[in-house]
Every structure is written in C-alpha cells, then in structure tokens.
Design a protein around this motif. Structure first.
Motif, PDB file in Angstrom:
ATOM      1  N   ASP A   1     -45.688  17.585  27.327  1.00 50.21           N
ATOM      2  CA  ASP A   1     -45.602  18.649  28.333  1.00 50.21           C
ATOM      3  C   ASP A   1     -46.960  18.975  28.964  1.00 50.21           C
ATOM      4  N   ARG A   2     -47.955  18.095  28.782  1.00 47.55           N
ATOM      5  CA  ARG A   2     -49.273  18.333  29.378  1.00 47.55           C
ATOM      6  C   ARG A   2     -49.172  18.390  30.904  1.00 47.55           C
ATOM      7  N   ILE A   3     -48.284  17.590  31.475  1.00 46.37           N
ATOM      8  CA  ILE A   3     -47.981  17.610  32.898  1.00 46.37           C
ATOM      9  C   ILE A   3     -46.493  17.936  33.028  1.00 46.37           C
TER      10      ILE A   3
ATOM     11  N   TYR B   1     -52.094   7.406  25.760  1.00 49.61           N
ATOM     12  CA  TYR B   1     -53.248   8.286  25.857  1.00 49.61           C
ATOM     13  C   TYR B   1     -52.968   9.645  25.214  1.00 49.61           C
ATOM     14  N   ALA B   2     -54.033  10.352  24.935  1.00 51.23           N
ATOM     15  CA  ALA B   2     -53.951  11.753  24.504  1.00 51.23           C
ATOM     16  C   ALA B   2     -54.937  12.550  25.352  1.00 51.23           C
ATOM     17  N   PHE B   3     -54.524  13.750  25.731  1.00 46.95           N
ATOM     18  CA  PHE B   3     -55.421  14.621  26.488  1.00 46.95           C
ATOM     19  C   PHE B   3     -56.333  15.381  25.525  1.00 46.95           C
ATOM     20  N   VAL B   4     -57.614  15.257  25.741  1.00 50.92           N
ATOM     21  CA  VAL B   4     -58.605  16.053  25.027  1.00 50.92           C
ATOM     22  C   VAL B   4     -59.214  16.980  26.065  1.00 50.92           C
ATOM     23  N   GLY B   5     -58.730  18.217  26.089  1.00 44.79           N
ATOM     24  CA  GLY B   5     -59.049  19.093  27.197  1.00 44.79           C
ATOM     25  C   GLY B   5     -58.385  18.544  28.447  1.00 44.79           C
ATOM     26  N   ASP B   6     -59.158  18.269  29.464  1.00 42.95           N
ATOM     27  CA  ASP B   6     -58.625  17.676  30.689  1.00 42.95           C
ATOM     28  C   ASP B   6     -58.892  16.174  30.763  1.00 42.95           C
ATOM     29  N   THR B   7     -59.417  15.615  29.685  1.00 45.12           N
ATOM     30  CA  THR B   7     -59.775  14.198  29.686  1.00 45.12           C
ATOM     31  C   THR B   7     -58.674  13.369  29.024  1.00 45.12           C
ATOM     32  N   ARG B   8     -58.205  12.384  29.738  1.00 49.49           N
ATOM     33  CA  ARG B   8     -57.197  11.473  29.192  1.00 49.49           C
ATOM     34  C   ARG B   8     -57.913  10.392  28.390  1.00 49.49           C
ATOM     35  N   THR B   9     -57.664  10.369  27.079  1.00 51.30           N
ATOM     36  CA  THR B   9     -58.390   9.506  26.155  1.00 51.30           C
ATOM     37  C   THR B   9     -57.458   8.490  25.523  1.00 51.30           C
ATOM     38  N   PRO B  10     -57.818   7.187  25.490  1.00 51.23           N
ATOM     39  CA  PRO B  10     -56.967   6.182  24.847  1.00 51.23           C
ATOM     40  C   PRO B  10     -56.696   6.536  23.389  1.00 51.23           C
ATOM     41  N   LEU B  11     -55.429   6.596  23.034  1.00 56.40           N
ATOM     42  CA  LEU B  11     -55.017   6.902  21.665  1.00 56.40           C
ATOM     43  C   LEU B  11     -54.502   5.657  20.962  1.00 56.40           C
TER      44      LEU B  11
ATOM     45  N   GLN C   1     -41.004  18.990  37.863  1.00 54.08           N
ATOM     46  CA  GLN C   1     -41.466  18.502  39.160  1.00 54.08           C
ATOM     47  C   GLN C   1     -40.598  17.363  39.678  1.00 54.08           C
ATOM     48  N   VAL C   2     -40.236  16.424  38.801  1.00 55.51           N
ATOM     49  CA  VAL C   2     -39.453  15.268  39.238  1.00 55.51           C
ATOM     50  C   VAL C   2     -38.065  15.694  39.692  1.00 55.51           C
ATOM     51  N   VAL C   3     -37.403  16.535  38.882  1.00 53.99           N
ATOM     52  CA  VAL C   3     -36.054  16.986  39.254  1.00 53.99           C
ATOM     53  C   VAL C   3     -36.088  17.764  40.566  1.00 53.99           C
TER      54      VAL C   3
ATOM     55  N   SER D   1     -25.440   9.411  39.109  1.00 58.24           N
ATOM     56  CA  SER D   1     -26.828   9.020  39.307  1.00 58.24           C
ATOM     57  C   SER D   1     -27.545   8.966  37.961  1.00 58.24           C
ATOM     58  N   ARG D   2     -28.657   8.316  37.973  1.00 56.97           N
ATOM     59  CA  ARG D   2     -29.460   8.197  36.759  1.00 56.97           C
ATOM     60  C   ARG D   2     -30.930   8.174  37.160  1.00 56.97           C
ATOM     61  N   GLY D   3     -31.791   8.415  36.211  1.00 54.24           N
ATOM     62  CA  GLY D   3     -33.209   8.359  36.510  1.00 54.24           C
ATOM     63  C   GLY D   3     -34.028   8.218  35.249  1.00 54.24           C
ATOM     64  N   SER D   4     -35.203   7.652  35.373  1.00 59.48           N
ATOM     65  CA  SER D   4     -36.136   7.580  34.250  1.00 59.48           C
ATOM     66  C   SER D   4     -37.555   7.608  34.786  1.00 59.48           C
ATOM     67  N   VAL D   5     -38.426   8.212  34.021  1.00 63.18           N
ATOM     68  CA  VAL D   5     -39.851   8.255  34.329  1.00 63.18           C
ATOM     69  C   VAL D   5     -40.579   7.795  33.073  1.00 63.18           C
ATOM     70  N   MET D   6     -41.406   6.779  33.211  1.00 64.63           N
ATOM     71  CA  MET D   6     -42.087   6.236  32.035  1.00 64.63           C
ATOM     72  C   MET D   6     -43.596   6.442  32.182  1.00 64.63           C
ATOM     73  N   VAL D   7     -44.134   7.290  31.329  1.00 69.50           N
ATOM     74  CA  VAL D   7     -45.567   7.568  31.270  1.00 69.50           C
ATOM     75  C   VAL D   7     -45.988   7.474  29.807  1.00 69.50           C
ATOM     76  N   ASN D   8     -47.282   7.497  29.549  1.00 67.88           N
ATOM     77  CA  ASN D   8     -47.770   7.354  28.178  1.00 67.88           C
ATOM     78  C   ASN D   8     -48.934   8.295  27.916  1.00 67.88           C
ATOM     79  N   TYR D   9     -48.621   9.531  27.511  1.00 66.63           N
ATOM     80  CA  TYR D   9     -49.682  10.461  27.133  1.00 66.63           C
ATOM     81  C   TYR D   9     -49.104  11.543  26.227  1.00 66.63           C
ATOM     82  N   PHE D  10     -49.964  12.052  25.359  1.00 66.44           N
ATOM     83  CA  PHE D  10     -49.631  13.182  24.485  1.00 66.44           C
ATOM     84  C   PHE D  10     -50.481  14.391  24.896  1.00 66.44           C
ATOM     85  N   PRO D  11     -49.969  15.611  24.793  1.00 67.92           N
ATOM     86  CA  PRO D  11     -48.574  15.943  24.503  1.00 67.92           C
ATOM     87  C   PRO D  11     -47.697  15.747  25.730  1.00 67.92           C
TER      88      PRO D  11
END
Length: 247
Positions: A226-228, A83-93, A233-235, A214-224
């Motif tokens: 650093d939008r969130i 996805y890509a954020f267009v303003g506050d809207t998450r839009t399929p990219l 927050q996770v650390v 220890s190890r960790g991973s977070v998998m999300v799909n959006y651009f940019p």
C-alpha cells in the motif's frame, strides 16, 4: 529456517494438524495457511503431487508457459527485481539475478510461491471470466467457477479485509470465496456485485467483474503493497475511461 522447514506438503499438513485451531470451524474468517493445507487435500483427492496437479489441470491446458515455483536459469533475464521502500527510496530487496525464486522451494505451497508472467496471470483471470474455459478448452465447470467466486462465509461470519501492507483486498462491502474477496453489492462507479479479486504482498492487483464481463491485473514489485495507492487509483482511472467511452 530451511533446515527445520517441512520437506513436503504432507509433512507440513501433518505438523499443522497437531496445532490448536484459532476458533471453532465456521465461526471466524482468518487470513491463514488454509490454502496451503488445501494443497495437501488436493494431493490426497487427486492421487498426484500438488505441483503436478496444477501443471496438468491448469497450466498446460491454459497454455500458461511462464509459471514456476522455481524460475529456471533460462528465464532469469525476464524475472523482475522486487523492491522495498526505505523512506521514499525504492531499494532492491530481492534482485532478479540472485532471487530467492531461483532456488527450489522446500515444497510447493498451496497458497503462495508461484512466479508467473503478466500474460499467464491474465490467461488465468480470462478463464474465470469465461466461466471455466479459455480458447475452447474447459478446465472447470461453470458451476465450479460460480461457487468459487461466490461468498462462501457462513451466516454471521464476516470478512473485514486484511492489512493493505499485505496486498489483500479490504472493505465493508465484501465476502470471501475460494482464495479471494467477493463484492457483495455493486458499488456506484466501482466494481459490480460478484467481483472476485485479490492482491499480492508486493502490490499485485487482480480482479474479475462478472457484471461488466471484465477483468484486470496490475503487476508491480515493491513492499509494502500500500506504499502507492494503486488499487484506488487504477479503479478510478478505469471507471473514468469507461464513462468517457459511454459518452
């Protein structure tokens, strides 16, 4: 761009070799195509294609069965939409049903282009955490892991980080190893010295902390990426949980 793009890592590296350097070797860190060039170096050194090397030396022994440069049609149902954020809207990219990752790439890049499951990514991080082994199978020497996850920058060269929008890690307390950032000193209520990490342009986070084992991973799909502010927050959330456990 596909018609004029190089058709192989060899052709890519040969074209790159005709270009001027951005700085004298060993004088500046740059977020560059260096890992893609390294893919060609691996081909020459190993005597096999880069994708075959990765498959036989990493994916197969680590049982990483959902890692692809081209996602097969049989796995489309498991592929996540980007996805890509267009303003506050998450839009399929890049919708999963017709994703660019269903197409065969021009060539297997050394530093980009792989798609994998959360399980596979965690198995790779687990191998690093355990010094090159996983499930009794060794794919790298402990010395290789230690070197790769150490600060490899020459004296006087600093790693200032990259833009949060690209996904890479940033901060003044970091060096750079083999394709990832390295924490130079333990941060109070944060990562320990030697923590090796990187992130994806679409927000993925991954790290291995040798001090905390220890190890960790977070998998999300959006651009940019650093939008969130997931990195912070996770650390912070993990450290709070760890503190509660210690109490």
């Amino acid at each position: 761009m596909r018609p004029v793009r190089p058709k192989s890592l060899e052709e890519f590296a040969n074209r790159v070799a005709t270009l001027p350097l951005i700085a004298d070797p060993g004088t500046k860190w740059s977020y560059s195509i260096g890992l893609d060039v390294m893919g060609r170096v691996i081909e020459v050194a190993s005597g096999m294609s880069f994708e075959r090397f990765v498959q036989t030396r990493l994916f197969d022994p680590l049982k990483m069965k959902s890692s692809f440069w081209q996602v097969p049609q049989s796995e489309v149902g498991r592929l996540a939409t980007n996805y890509a954020f267009v303003g506050d809207t998450r839009t399929p990219l890049d919708p999963a049903a017709n994703s660019v990752f269903l197409q065969k790439p021009s060539f297997p890049y050394g530093g980009a282009g792989l798609v994998m499951s959360a399980r596979d990514y965690d198995r790779f991080l687990h191998m690093i955490q355990d010094g090159g082994t996983l499930g009794g199978v060794r794919v790298m020497k402990p010395e290789t892991i230690a070197l790769a996850t150490s600060n490899l920058l020459p004296a006087g060269v600093t790693y200032g980080g990259v833009s949060g929008g690209t996904g890479g890690t940033k901060g003044s307390n970091m060096g750079f190893g083999a394709g990832g950032s390295v924490v130079l000193a333990t941060t109070p209520n944060g990562p320990g010295k030697g923590t090796y990490a990187w992130g994806g342009a679409a927000g993925t986070i991954a790290w291995v902390d040798p001090l905390k084992h220890s190890r960790g991973s977070v998998m999300v799909n959006y651009f940019p990426a650093d939008r969130i502010p997931l990195r912070e927050q996770v650390v912070a959330a993990l450290m709070q949980d760890a503190a509660r456990l210690r109490r």
